[in-house]
Every structure is written in structure tokens, then in C-alpha cells.
Write an enzyme that holds these catalytic residues in place. Sequence first.
Site, short mmCIF file in Angstrom:
data_model
loop_
_atom_site.label_atom_id
_atom_site.label_comp_id
_atom_site.label_asym_id
_atom_site.label_seq_id
_atom_site.Cartn_x
_atom_site.Cartn_y
_atom_site.Cartn_z
N ALA A 45 40.91 -15.94 -8.51
CA ALA A 45 39.44 -15.97 -8.45
C ALA A 45 38.88 -14.56 -8.29
O ALA A 45 37.87 -14.20 -8.91
CB ALA A 45 38.99 -16.88 -7.31
N GLU A 143 50.41 -17.02 -7.43
CA GLU A 143 50.04 -17.90 -6.32
C GLU A 143 49.79 -19.33 -6.80
O GLU A 143 49.17 -20.13 -6.11
CB GLU A 143 48.78 -17.37 -5.61
CG GLU A 143 49.07 -16.16 -4.73
CD GLU A 143 47.86 -15.63 -3.98
OE1 GLU A 143 46.71 -16.01 -4.30
OE2 GLU A 143 48.05 -14.81 -3.07
N LEU A 224 50.49 1.58 -6.66
CA LEU A 224 51.25 2.12 -5.53
C LEU A 224 50.37 2.49 -4.35
O LEU A 224 50.74 3.32 -3.53
CB LEU A 224 52.07 3.33 -6.03
CG LEU A 224 53.07 2.98 -7.15
CD1 LEU A 224 53.64 4.22 -7.79
CD2 LEU A 224 54.20 2.10 -6.63
N GLY A 225 49.18 1.89 -4.29
CA GLY A 225 48.28 2.10 -3.14
C GLY A 225 47.94 3.56 -2.95
O GLY A 225 47.50 4.23 -3.88
N GLY A 228 48.95 6.11 -5.51
CA GLY A 228 48.34 6.12 -6.84
C GLY A 228 48.88 5.05 -7.75
O GLY A 228 49.34 4.00 -7.28
N ASP A 249 38.91 -1.75 4.03
CA ASP A 249 39.77 -2.93 3.91
C ASP A 249 40.40 -2.93 2.52
O ASP A 249 39.68 -2.92 1.51
CB ASP A 249 38.90 -4.18 4.13
CG ASP A 249 39.64 -5.48 3.84
OD1 ASP A 249 40.87 -5.45 3.74
OD2 ASP A 249 38.96 -6.52 3.73
N ALA A 252 42.11 -7.16 -1.87
CA ALA A 252 41.56 -7.36 -3.23
C ALA A 252 41.40 -6.06 -4.02
O ALA A 252 40.87 -6.09 -5.13
CB ALA A 252 40.24 -8.12 -3.21
N ALA A 253 41.89 -4.94 -3.48
CA ALA A 253 41.82 -3.69 -4.27
C ALA A 253 42.65 -3.86 -5.55
O ALA A 253 42.24 -3.47 -6.64
CB ALA A 253 42.35 -2.52 -3.46
N GLY A 254 43.81 -4.50 -5.40
CA GLY A 254 44.67 -4.76 -6.56
C GLY A 254 43.99 -5.70 -7.55
O GLY A 254 44.18 -5.60 -8.76
N ASP A 255 43.20 -6.63 -7.03
CA ASP A 255 42.51 -7.58 -7.92
C ASP A 255 41.38 -6.88 -8.67
O ASP A 255 41.15 -7.15 -9.86
CB ASP A 255 41.95 -8.75 -7.09
CG ASP A 255 43.07 -9.49 -6.37
OD1 ASP A 255 44.19 -9.53 -6.91
OD2 ASP A 255 42.82 -10.01 -5.26
N ALA A 285 36.68 -0.91 -4.24
CA ALA A 285 36.88 -2.15 -3.47
C ALA A 285 37.38 -1.89 -2.05
O ALA A 285 37.07 -2.67 -1.15
CB ALA A 285 37.86 -3.07 -4.22
N ARG A 288 34.82 -1.53 1.13
CA ARG A 288 34.04 -2.63 1.72
C ARG A 288 34.97 -3.73 2.23
O ARG A 288 36.06 -3.92 1.72
CB ARG A 288 33.14 -3.24 0.65
CG ARG A 288 31.78 -2.59 0.56
CD ARG A 288 30.75 -3.55 0.00
NE ARG A 288 31.05 -3.96 -1.34
CZ ARG A 288 30.49 -3.44 -2.42
NH1 ARG A 288 29.62 -2.47 -2.32
NH2 ARG A 288 30.77 -3.91 -3.62
#
Length: 310
Positions: A45, A143, A224-225, A228, A249, A252-255, A285, A288
Amino acid sequence: MQKEKSILVIGSINMDFVIKAERVPRTGETLMGSGFSTIPGGKGANQAVAMARLGGKVIFAGCLGNDSLGQKLRRGLEKEKVITDYLTVDKNEHSGVTMIIINKDGDNSIVLDAGANMTFSPEKADPLKEILAEVSIVLSQLEIPIQTVDFIFSEAKKLGITTVLDAGPARALPASLLQRTDIISPNQTELEALVGKQINSLDEAKKEAEKLLKWGIKAVILKLGEKGSYLLTKRDKLYFPALKVKVVDTTAAGDAFMGALCLSLTQGKSFSEAVEFANLCGACAVTRLGAQPSLPTPEEINRLKGKLEK
Ligand code: RIB
């Protein structure tokens, strides 16, 4: 005039129960936290909303429980103009829920009870065959039952549709699914699960990513957060350093990254242009709190780009 094609996202939809705390509690320990909130999430989602917010035409398919959380999650997607015609309800299961702790550095720890998400069987996904011809990309994650991802990717490949897999949460994958995947995007832990080996450095991650190309995968994109991201195709070996932003936070950065990546590719951008844009979107992302509320608009991305260029 040709009709605009849609992006099909098939995946999870969860309500996230979020608390901020200094750190994750130890076994037997009760920690005081703060800022409790219930926030719409779920990798599938979130990725659908990420693209819709950036102007994409998105269909989301998955399964909710027959409960008020499910109704709220569906309304949230509809408000974002995500097409929910193939979002089903299982009357015997609860909607997917997570417990998330955000630590003082903005990193998260997540426990997921997938509930109805795991009832999204290939049979429930079968009606999607009627719309596949109108779709340019199919994007999924892990998931929901793996058989369902495999089924929809196999149907997509029959029509020459690009298949994109976010390899989270971490698990080993059957060869059949890897062979049906055009683009795969794991983080470090997920790459370790895919290749069955612990990875200790960026160089090792880059080397292990090469092993995935042997399945016929066209592009491997490592998330890789703070290290990079890395794009690997037959032609490209490109490293993108992480953008420096204030982390609130990372949920959902990956999303956000996956949504921006797929949307850019449907707009005809090259892999490297798409990864560059995805990096910006992911960086936005993390500034926030929460999953879906943190997914940026094009204006917010432009603002961040301007700031970083200064
Ligand atoms: O990727 C972040 C998401 O993972 C959260 O929203 C949570 O629901 C889990 O699915």
C-alpha cells in the site's frame, strides 16, 4: 490517442501502531515511550500511495480483514486516488497490523501480524488477469504469499510486462520467481537472504549482487540506507551516495524509493535517472514520521532537491 497504462502493485496493506522510544526494550523490560499513533502502512500500500502521490495511475491489489481498520485503510487509498477495485476482504481474518518502535535515531523495529494479507492467494489474484494488458509494470514485495507473487509475475511475463520485486521482508526465494523478475531491489539483510551469505561491506554487497544477474534479472538495485544505493545491470555499475537529511523516521523510505523508481521507469527514464529520483524520494520520506504520511509530493521533492543543491 493511446490510453495511459497503469502500474499494478500487488502486496500488503497494514495498520501500523507506532510508538517512539529511546531504544528497543530488552527481554522482560518495560520502557516508557511516547507519541503513540495509528498510521496506514504496509509495503504494498505504501508503494502504491508513493506513486499515486507523484501522479501515477496505480491499481492496488491485496487483502484486508473485515474490520474497521480495513475500512480505514481502504478509504486512505481511495483518498490518494489509488484504484482499489481488486482490493479484496477476507471475512475470517483481521487486517494486517504492525507494532513499530522508532528509536532516538529514527530507526525502526517492526513486528508484523500479516492477518488477511496472507490469505491473498493466487485464486484471489486471478481476476487481475483481465486488466494485465493495460498495465506497464507489476510491482510486488514479500508480505503476501510467495505463490501469489510468483503467479502474477508469471502471468505478467506472458504479456511481456516488466516485473519489479522489492525483496522485503528478507527471505530466500525460489528459482522460478527469480527467473520471472526483471528488476529486484533488496536491502543488505534481504540480499544476504537471497544469496545465503552474510555480507560485511559495501564491496561484498556489490559482488554478491552480481550473482542475481545469473537468473536473467535485468537490474539489481541495492537499497543500503545510510550507505546509499547501488545500481547493477549488464552495462551499469553505479553507486549513489546517501543524501544528507535530518532523519526523523526511516519507516517506508524504501517504499518511497520503490514507488519513485517504478514511476520513473514507466515515464521512460533510464535506470540511473530513476534511481537518482528514487533516492530523493526516499530521503524526503525519512524526514517525517510514519509510513504513508511521510511519502512526498513532487513539490516536496523539488524543495529538497533545491536545498541539497545549495
Ligand atoms: O516498509 C514499511 C512497512 O513495512 C510498514 O508500513 C509496515 O506496515 C511494514 O509492512
